[in-house]
Design an enzyme around this catalytic site. Sequence first.
Site, mmCIF file in Angstrom:
data_model
loop_
_atom_site.group_PDB
_atom_site.id
_atom_site.type_symbol
_atom_site.label_atom_id
_atom_site.label_comp_id
_atom_site.label_asym_id
_atom_site.label_seq_id
_atom_site.Cartn_x
_atom_site.Cartn_y
_atom_site.Cartn_z
ATOM 1 N N LYS A 116 -6.728 -62.351 20.049
ATOM 2 C CA LYS A 116 -6.562 -61.077 20.970
ATOM 3 C C LYS A 116 -7.491 -60.984 22.498
ATOM 4 O O LYS A 116 -6.821 -61.143 23.301
ATOM 5 C CB LYS A 116 -6.553 -59.635 20.245
ATOM 6 C CG LYS A 116 -6.382 -59.803 19.255
ATOM 7 C CD LYS A 116 -6.860 -58.322 18.440
ATOM 8 C CE LYS A 116 -8.157 -57.729 17.827
ATOM 9 N NZ LYS A 116 -8.100 -58.904 17.089
ATOM 10 N N ARG A 166 -8.557 -49.117 15.892
ATOM 11 C CA ARG A 166 -8.932 -50.260 14.269
ATOM 12 C C ARG A 166 -8.387 -49.570 13.293
ATOM 13 O O ARG A 166 -8.676 -50.190 11.950
ATOM 14 C CB ARG A 166 -10.174 -50.795 14.667
ATOM 15 C CG ARG A 166 -10.234 -52.016 14.771
ATOM 16 C CD ARG A 166 -11.517 -52.467 14.695
ATOM 17 N NE ARG A 166 -11.807 -54.007 14.835
ATOM 18 C CZ ARG A 166 -12.154 -54.912 15.481
ATOM 19 N NH1 ARG A 166 -12.431 -54.823 16.841
ATOM 20 N NH2 ARG A 166 -12.934 -56.347 15.382
ATOM 21 N N ARG A 195 -15.154 -70.916 16.585
ATOM 22 C CA ARG A 195 -15.528 -69.800 18.478
ATOM 23 C C ARG A 195 -16.453 -70.247 18.672
ATOM 24 O O ARG A 195 -17.922 -69.867 18.075
ATOM 25 C CB ARG A 195 -15.021 -68.223 17.575
ATOM 26 C CG ARG A 195 -14.920 -67.937 19.041
ATOM 27 C CD ARG A 195 -13.791 -66.906 18.558
ATOM 28 N NE ARG A 195 -14.633 -65.198 17.846
ATOM 29 C CZ ARG A 195 -14.430 -64.075 17.277
ATOM 30 N NH1 ARG A 195 -13.125 -64.182 17.719
ATOM 31 N NH2 ARG A 195 -14.713 -63.370 17.215
ATOM 32 N N ARG A 250 -20.969 -66.606 17.942
ATOM 33 C CA ARG A 250 -21.475 -65.358 17.506
ATOM 34 C C ARG A 250 -22.129 -64.537 16.028
ATOM 35 O O ARG A 250 -21.129 -65.654 15.159
ATOM 36 C CB ARG A 250 -19.650 -64.152 17.541
ATOM 37 C CG ARG A 250 -19.460 -64.075 18.877
ATOM 38 C CD ARG A 250 -18.187 -63.276 19.576
ATOM 39 N NE ARG A 250 -17.852 -62.608 17.641
ATOM 40 C CZ ARG A 250 -16.866 -61.592 18.217
ATOM 41 N NH1 ARG A 250 -15.584 -61.484 18.683
ATOM 42 N NH2 ARG A 250 -16.291 -60.491 16.286
ATOM 43 N N ARG A 284 -14.376 -58.806 7.946
ATOM 44 C CA ARG A 284 -13.696 -58.182 8.355
ATOM 45 C C ARG A 284 -12.223 -58.577 8.326
ATOM 46 O O ARG A 284 -11.308 -57.938 8.183
ATOM 47 C CB ARG A 284 -14.627 -59.531 10.164
ATOM 48 C CG ARG A 284 -15.762 -58.754 10.480
ATOM 49 C CD ARG A 284 -16.165 -59.877 11.207
ATOM 50 N NE ARG A 284 -15.563 -60.187 12.541
ATOM 51 C CZ ARG A 284 -15.360 -60.906 13.574
ATOM 52 N NH1 ARG A 284 -16.256 -62.563 13.109
ATOM 53 N NH2 ARG A 284 -14.633 -61.152 14.495
#
Length: 215
Positions: A13, A88, A127, A161, A172
């Site tokens: 996203k 969300r 990532r 992260r 998550r």
Amino acid sequence: MRLVLLGPPGVGKGTQGRLLAAERGRVLISTGDMLRDAVAKQTPLGVEAKKLMDKGNLVPDEIMIGLVRERTMEGDAQTGFVLDGFPRTVPQANALDAMLAERSLKLDVVVLLSAPDEEIVRRLSSRWECPVCRRVYNALTAPAKDGVHCDDHPDAELRQRVDDTAETVRKRLQVYRDQTAPLVDFYRVRGRLKEVQGMGPLDSVRAALNQAVAG
Ligand code: AMP
């Protein structure tokens, strides 16, 4: 154009939202980035949010709704925006509709980017992000030019992260299934949902997304 990008963490996203927003001359509003900025500045919100974010939990609705209300009223959001990471939850989606309706506005389209869980976990563990501009890279699918520094900030070393660890990623994904996935039907029944496969090369997803937004 007022657009929401929906989908599980790590589906792309942020990356696709950034490209789309730039192409359309709209601002990208990423609630995750807003919170990470508050964490970096150690504001009262940042200190509270960090505890929740590090564990993969959501920040309370009323806080997020207030943040987005203010952000969408700023000058650069007046001609439209691409929302990444908000709404969300169903209460957030209802609040978004209500805050836009107050200004006689509505969402144009909600795009669901989807990918299987294994792919998500694989992507999140590779990532990396720029600490300056928060641009996201992926060591496997979208690496930085030198593999270490941001293409746009050659002095900035990329970092992972804190919430991209295997355990937090699982949490998550669970939170996504429980609290965010109901938004798929929420927008589908309202006739605003388009679906795009988030798998595959960045440029094919980008093309599919552009087509979904245009059509
Ligand atoms: P993201 O960068 O979108 O993956 O967001 C990172 C973290 O920020 C999430 O795991 C949540 O803890 C928090 N967060 C971001 N957006 C929201 C939101 N709309 N509602 C609640 N928490 C959020």
